[in-house]
Design a protein around this motif. Structure first.
Motif, PDB file in Angstrom:
ATOM      1  N   UNK A 226      -9.843   2.228   4.071  1.00  0.00           N
ATOM      2  CA  UNK A 226      -8.990   1.641   5.112  1.00  0.00           C
ATOM      3  C   UNK A 226      -7.548   2.104   4.964  1.00  0.00           C
ATOM      4  N   UNK A 227      -7.083   2.171   3.710  1.00  0.00           N
ATOM      5  CA  UNK A 227      -5.693   2.531   3.448  1.00  0.00           C
ATOM      6  C   UNK A 227      -5.508   4.037   3.252  1.00  0.00           C
ATOM      7  N   UNK A 228      -6.583   4.804   3.314  1.00  0.00           N
ATOM      8  CA  UNK A 228      -6.534   6.257   3.126  1.00  0.00           C
ATOM      9  C   UNK A 228      -5.944   6.613   1.760  1.00  0.00           C
ATOM     10  N   UNK A 229      -6.504   6.002   0.716  1.00  0.00           N
ATOM     11  CA  UNK A 229      -6.060   6.235  -0.654  1.00  0.00           C
ATOM     12  C   UNK A 229      -7.203   6.792  -1.505  1.00  0.00           C
ATOM     13  N   UNK A 230      -6.893   7.642  -2.473  1.00  0.00           N
ATOM     14  CA  UNK A 230      -7.906   8.051  -3.445  1.00  0.00           C
ATOM     15  C   UNK A 230      -8.329   6.854  -4.303  1.00  0.00           C
TER      16      UNK A 230
ATOM     17  N   UNK B  46     -16.472   8.957   0.606  1.00  0.00           N
ATOM     18  CA  UNK B  46     -15.221   9.121  -0.143  1.00  0.00           C
ATOM     19  C   UNK B  46     -15.097  10.566  -0.621  1.00  0.00           C
ATOM     20  N   UNK B  47     -14.020  11.209  -0.228  1.00  0.00           N
ATOM     21  CA  UNK B  47     -13.795  12.597  -0.612  1.00  0.00           C
ATOM     22  C   UNK B  47     -12.874  12.723  -1.821  1.00  0.00           C
ATOM     23  N   UNK B  48     -11.929  11.797  -1.966  1.00  0.00           N
ATOM     24  CA  UNK B  48     -10.957  11.901  -3.051  1.00  0.00           C
ATOM     25  C   UNK B  48     -11.243  10.848  -4.115  1.00  0.00           C
ATOM     26  N   UNK B  49     -11.960  11.259  -5.151  1.00  0.00           N
ATOM     27  CA  UNK B  49     -12.317  10.377  -6.251  1.00  0.00           C
ATOM     28  C   UNK B  49     -11.935  11.027  -7.574  1.00  0.00           C
ATOM     29  N   UNK B  50     -11.369  10.228  -8.449  1.00  0.00           N
ATOM     30  CA  UNK B  50     -10.901  10.675  -9.761  1.00  0.00           C
ATOM     31  C   UNK B  50     -11.621   9.845 -10.824  1.00  0.00           C
TER      32      UNK B  50
ATOM     33  N   UNK C  17      -3.678  16.430  -5.656  1.00  0.00           N
ATOM     34  CA  UNK C  17      -4.577  15.287  -5.476  1.00  0.00           C
ATOM     35  C   UNK C  17      -3.796  14.042  -5.100  1.00  0.00           C
ATOM     36  N   UNK C  18      -2.666  13.820  -5.778  1.00  0.00           N
ATOM     37  CA  UNK C  18      -1.871  12.617  -5.547  1.00  0.00           C
ATOM     38  C   UNK C  18      -0.715  12.830  -4.573  1.00  0.00           C
ATOM     39  N   UNK C  19      -0.641  14.036  -4.023  1.00  0.00           N
ATOM     40  CA  UNK C  19       0.333  14.337  -2.974  1.00  0.00           C
ATOM     41  C   UNK C  19       1.758  13.964  -3.383  1.00  0.00           C
ATOM     42  N   UNK C  20       2.143  14.428  -4.562  1.00  0.00           N
ATOM     43  CA  UNK C  20       3.497  14.163  -5.025  1.00  0.00           C
ATOM     44  C   UNK C  20       4.494  14.915  -4.161  1.00  0.00           C
ATOM     45  N   UNK C  21       5.593  14.252  -3.876  1.00  0.00           N
ATOM     46  CA  UNK C  21       6.665  14.857  -3.101  1.00  0.00           C
ATOM     47  C   UNK C  21       7.907  14.020  -3.311  1.00  0.00           C
ATOM     48  N   UNK C  22       9.103  14.563  -2.986  1.00  0.00           N
ATOM     49  CA  UNK C  22      10.319  13.754  -3.097  1.00  0.00           C
ATOM     50  C   UNK C  22      10.235  12.461  -2.299  1.00  0.00           C
ATOM     51  N   UNK C  23       9.602  12.497  -1.115  1.00  0.00           N
ATOM     52  CA  UNK C  23       9.505  11.289  -0.302  1.00  0.00           C
ATOM     53  C   UNK C  23       8.635  10.248  -0.980  1.00  0.00           C
ATOM     54  N   UNK C  24       7.583  10.705  -1.676  1.00  0.00           N
ATOM     55  CA  UNK C  24       6.720   9.779  -2.405  1.00  0.00           C
ATOM     56  C   UNK C  24       7.500   9.090  -3.508  1.00  0.00           C
ATOM     57  N   UNK C  25       8.337   9.834  -4.207  1.00  0.00           N
ATOM     58  CA  UNK C  25       9.155   9.251  -5.272  1.00  0.00           C
ATOM     59  C   UNK C  25      10.102   8.198  -4.694  1.00  0.00           C
ATOM     60  N   UNK C  26      10.727   8.534  -3.574  1.00  0.00           N
ATOM     61  CA  UNK C  26      11.669   7.596  -2.980  1.00  0.00           C
ATOM     62  C   UNK C  26      10.958   6.340  -2.496  1.00  0.00           C
TER      63      UNK C  26
ATOM     64  N   UNK D 117       0.806  -1.218   0.000  1.00  0.00           N
ATOM     65  CA  UNK D 117       0.000   0.000   0.000  1.00  0.00           C
ATOM     66  C   UNK D 117       0.840   1.270   0.000  1.00  0.00           C
ATOM     67  N   UNK D 118       2.053   1.203   0.555  1.00  0.00           N
ATOM     68  CA  UNK D 118       2.905   2.390   0.585  1.00  0.00           C
ATOM     69  C   UNK D 118       3.472   2.711  -0.796  1.00  0.00           C
ATOM     70  N   UNK D 119       3.423   1.759  -1.719  1.00  0.00           N
ATOM     71  CA  UNK D 119       3.938   1.987  -3.076  1.00  0.00           C
ATOM     72  C   UNK D 119       2.867   2.469  -4.043  1.00  0.00           C
ATOM     73  N   UNK D 120       1.630   2.586  -3.592  1.00  0.00           N
ATOM     74  CA  UNK D 120       0.576   3.048  -4.506  1.00  0.00           C
ATOM     75  C   UNK D 120       0.064   4.420  -4.080  1.00  0.00           C
ATOM     76  N   UNK D 121      -0.243   5.235  -5.080  1.00  0.00           N
ATOM     77  CA  UNK D 121      -0.799   6.552  -4.799  1.00  0.00           C
ATOM     78  C   UNK D 121      -2.316   6.530  -4.793  1.00  0.00           C
ATOM     79  N   UNK D 122      -2.913   5.429  -5.287  1.00  0.00           N
ATOM     80  CA  UNK D 122      -4.368   5.326  -5.346  1.00  0.00           C
ATOM     81  C   UNK D 122      -4.774   3.883  -5.571  1.00  0.00           C
TER      82      UNK D 122
END
Length: 268
Positions: free
Chosen positions: A127-131, A153-157, A255-264, A86-91
């Motif tokens: 449960x995983x707090x993912x879009x 659900x608040x974050x839907x694409x 929306x996808x909360x991109x950041x350097x930590x997310x990339x890593x 789950x930590x490797x997926x953005x949605x």
């Protein structure tokens, strides 16, 4: 070069040489990030490998609705794998309902199992707090909205959305996002949707390797096509291109909360 993000692509479905060409040309296309969505467990595995290889690739894990339902064992394997990664997926995605599969069927086709499956994915996303990334068009869209509202659900694409005006109003009111493909350049239905949907709730995508018509006829679908989409959206909205580029980019990054930590994290 103005920056873009491809918010919905099936990178794992390209031929190997095509995928490598796209990744090689991302920088020259001004594309900083891709959201590569999954069809099933094998697709999830492939997308995870791509994300570990390319920092620009962000993965979504799920089960595409336009196929036969998975067996109980297949679904359990998928959910267990997604839980572990789950930590490797953005949605969670691509998920939804099989509008085209049902439309092409001759006679008996029950949506019940697909609705139940979608609800299970929505619960996992909560449960995983993912879009969630949704395939929900025309008659199916209101059913999907019911489920999203039921579970808060608040974050839907909604990718490549098509539907009636009442459903569009409902989606806007809930703060949900849509993404439009390069067919906004030549398809009136998508142009009309882009006109009424708030700019701060729009993203852009290719849905590659799906191919397009108009000026893109006969061409491999590539994130660089998004630039024509942005120009069309700017014209439809009667806004400056620079402003539209910036808003669409920030919409997706936020929306996808991109950041350097997310990339890593994708690479671990």
């Amino acid at each position: 070069m103005r920056k873009i993000i491809d918010s919905h692509i099936h990178l794992d479905l390209y031929k190997e040489n095509e995928m490598r060409e796209i990744m090689k040309e991302l920088a020259s296309a001004g594309c900083t990030d891709l959201i590569s969505v999954s069809f099933h467990l094998e697709s999830c595995l492939h997308n995870l490998r791509l994300a570990k290889t390319y920092s620009q690739v962000h993965t979504a894990f799920g089960f595409h609705p336009e196929q036969e339902l998975p067996s109980d064992e297949e679904l359990q394997d998928l959910f267990l794998w997604m839980e572990k990664h789950q930590e490797q997926m953005v949605a969670v995605g691509e998920i939804g309902l099989p509008y085209y599969l049902r439309s092409e069927s001759k006679g008996d086709f029950s949506n019940d199992g697909h609705i139940e499956l979608l609800e299970q994915f929505i619960l996992k996303a909560r449960q995983w707090d993912k879009p969630v990334i949704l395939h929900a068009v025309y008659d199916d869209a209101s059913i999907v909205c019911d489920l999203l509202e039921k579970h808060g659900v608040e974050k839907a694409h909604f990718h490549w959305f098509k539907g009636d005006s009442k459903t569009v109003e409902r989606m806007i009111e809930n703060g949900w996002f849509i993404s439009v493909t390069p067919d906004v350049v030549y398809e009136q239905e998508i142009q009309e949707l882009a006109k009424v949907y708030p700019l701060d709730q729009i993203m852009v995508e290719t849905d590659g390797p799906w191919r397009f018509e108009g000026p893109f006829s006969g061409k491999m679908t590539h994130p660089n096509m998004i630039h024509k989409s942005v120009v069309s959206i700017a014209s439809i909205k009667d806004c400056r291109k620079e402003e539209v580029y910036g808003i669409l980019y920030e919409n997706t990054a936020d929306f996808y909360q991109f950041s350097p930590s997310k990339r890593e994290r994708n690479r671990t």
